[in-house]
Design a protein around this motif. Structure first.
Motif, short mmCIF file in Angstrom:
data_model
loop_
_atom_site.label_atom_id
_atom_site.label_comp_id
_atom_site.label_asym_id
_atom_site.label_seq_id
_atom_site.Cartn_x
_atom_site.Cartn_y
_atom_site.Cartn_z
N LYS A 1 0.82 -1.41 0.42
CA LYS A 1 0.15 0.26 0.15
C LYS A 1 1.05 1.12 -0.19
O LYS A 1 2.34 1.37 0.43
CB LYS A 1 -1.15 -0.15 1.58
CG LYS A 1 -2.22 -0.49 1.46
CD LYS A 1 -2.84 -0.66 1.87
CE LYS A 1 -5.01 -1.00 1.96
NZ LYS A 1 -4.23 -2.30 1.35
N ILE A 2 0.26 2.26 -0.59
CA ILE A 2 0.87 3.58 -0.64
C ILE A 2 0.33 4.34 0.48
O ILE A 2 -1.08 4.98 -0.03
CB ILE A 2 1.53 4.31 -1.71
CG1 ILE A 2 2.07 2.80 -2.63
CG2 ILE A 2 1.85 5.89 -1.89
CD1 ILE A 2 1.87 3.77 -4.65
N GLY A 3 1.26 5.11 0.70
CA GLY A 3 0.79 5.95 1.99
C GLY A 3 0.24 7.63 2.33
O GLY A 3 1.27 7.86 0.05
N GLU B 215 2.50 9.65 2.52
CA GLU B 215 3.79 10.59 2.55
C GLU B 215 4.20 10.63 1.35
O GLU B 215 5.12 10.87 1.34
CB GLU B 215 4.31 9.12 3.58
CG GLU B 215 3.89 9.13 4.53
CD GLU B 215 3.40 8.35 5.16
OE1 GLU B 215 3.03 7.08 3.92
OE2 GLU B 215 4.08 7.62 6.31
N CYS B 216 3.45 9.83 0.07
CA CYS B 216 4.42 9.85 -0.62
C CYS B 216 3.57 11.52 -1.95
O CYS B 216 2.40 11.79 -1.41
CB CYS B 216 2.63 8.81 -2.15
SG CYS B 216 2.82 9.06 -3.58
N ILE B 217 5.08 11.72 -2.30
CA ILE B 217 5.08 12.85 -2.72
C ILE B 217 4.78 12.54 -4.27
O ILE B 217 5.41 13.96 -5.09
CB ILE B 217 6.85 13.80 -2.47
CG1 ILE B 217 7.71 12.42 -3.12
CG2 ILE B 217 6.48 13.99 -1.31
CD1 ILE B 217 9.08 12.77 -2.73
N SER B 218 4.29 11.46 -5.16
CA SER B 218 3.93 11.56 -6.20
C SER B 218 5.44 12.07 -7.22
O SER B 218 5.04 12.44 -8.24
CB SER B 218 2.86 12.61 -6.88
OG SER B 218 1.73 11.92 -6.08
N CYS B 219 6.55 11.17 -7.46
CA CYS B 219 7.26 11.71 -7.81
C CYS B 219 7.28 10.57 -9.17
O CYS B 219 8.17 11.06 -9.92
CB CYS B 219 8.47 11.04 -7.15
SG CYS B 219 8.85 9.60 -6.64
N GLY B 220 6.25 9.34 -8.95
CA GLY B 220 6.52 8.06 -10.15
C GLY B 220 7.69 7.87 -10.64
O GLY B 220 7.33 6.63 -11.25
N SER B 221 8.71 7.74 -9.82
CA SER B 221 9.42 6.06 -9.63
C SER B 221 8.86 4.84 -9.18
O SER B 221 9.57 4.12 -10.00
CB SER B 221 10.87 7.17 -8.96
OG SER B 221 10.46 6.49 -7.38
N GLY C 149 12.74 0.96 -3.49
CA GLY C 149 12.88 1.99 -3.94
C GLY C 149 12.02 3.70 -3.59
O GLY C 149 12.26 4.64 -4.21
N CYS C 150 11.45 4.08 -2.83
CA CYS C 150 10.79 5.24 -2.29
C CYS C 150 11.26 5.95 -1.87
O CYS C 150 12.16 5.57 -0.91
CB CYS C 150 9.12 4.50 -1.67
SG CYS C 150 8.73 6.02 -0.96
N PRO C 151 11.86 7.02 -2.08
CA PRO C 151 12.83 8.17 -1.31
C PRO C 151 12.07 8.26 0.22
O PRO C 151 12.75 9.01 0.65
CB PRO C 151 12.65 8.97 -2.22
CG PRO C 151 11.54 9.48 -3.39
CD PRO C 151 11.14 7.99 -3.65
N VAL C 152 11.30 8.41 -0.12
CA VAL C 152 9.55 8.96 1.40
C VAL C 152 9.26 7.25 2.04
O VAL C 152 8.72 8.07 3.23
CB VAL C 152 8.80 9.85 0.98
CG1 VAL C 152 9.46 10.82 0.35
CG2 VAL C 152 7.52 9.32 0.03
N GLY C 153 9.80 6.12 1.68
CA GLY C 153 9.24 4.98 2.27
C GLY C 153 7.70 5.19 2.23
O GLY C 153 7.53 4.84 3.32
N ALA C 154 7.21 5.05 1.39
CA ALA C 154 5.81 5.44 1.34
C ALA C 154 4.84 4.06 1.20
O ALA C 154 3.72 4.28 1.90
CB ALA C 154 5.03 6.97 0.61
N ILE C 155 5.34 3.15 0.08
CA ILE C 155 5.33 2.18 0.34
C ILE C 155 5.28 1.44 2.05
O ILE C 155 6.39 0.65 2.37
CB ILE C 155 5.86 1.66 -0.91
CG1 ILE C 155 5.10 3.01 -2.10
CG2 ILE C 155 5.26 0.58 -1.64
CD1 ILE C 155 6.20 2.50 -4.06
FE1 SF4 Z 1 5.01 7.97 -4.08
FE2 SF4 Z 1 7.31 6.55 -3.21
FE3 SF4 Z 1 6.02 6.26 -5.81
FE4 SF4 Z 1 7.58 8.65 -5.12
S1 SF4 Z 1 8.41 5.68 -5.38
S2 SF4 Z 1 5.22 7.61 -6.49
S3 SF4 Z 1 6.80 9.05 -3.44
S4 SF4 Z 1 5.31 5.78 -3.40
#
Ligand code: SF4
Ligand code: SF4
Length: 56
Positions: free
Chosen positions: A4-6, A8-14, A47-53
């Protein structure tokens, strides 16, 4: 169950590009994971830079 994505996600898309089954897409407020498609491989979380996943 699925990863799940919380909020915290900054929508970077990576993360979307790292999913082998294309389960990740841009949602209304942040990126989202399709519960039916995710195979719980964990690749996106690493790979999430903010640990949102988070794991199920
Ligand atoms: Fe959001 Fe992390 Fe995905 Fe970037 S890598 S879009 S911050 S969940
Ligand atoms: Fe895709 Fe794997 Fe992340 Fe599930 S855990 S969304 S299958 S990269």
């Amino acid at each position: 169950m699925a990863y799940k994505i919380g909020d915290e996600c900054i929508s970077c898309g990576s993360c979307a590009g790292t999913c082998p089954v294309e389960a990740i897409s841009e949602g209304e407020s942040h990126y989202e994971i399709s519960e039916d498609t995710c195979v719980e491989c964990g690749a996106c979380a690493a790979g999430c830079p903010v640990g949102a996943i988070v794991a199920p």
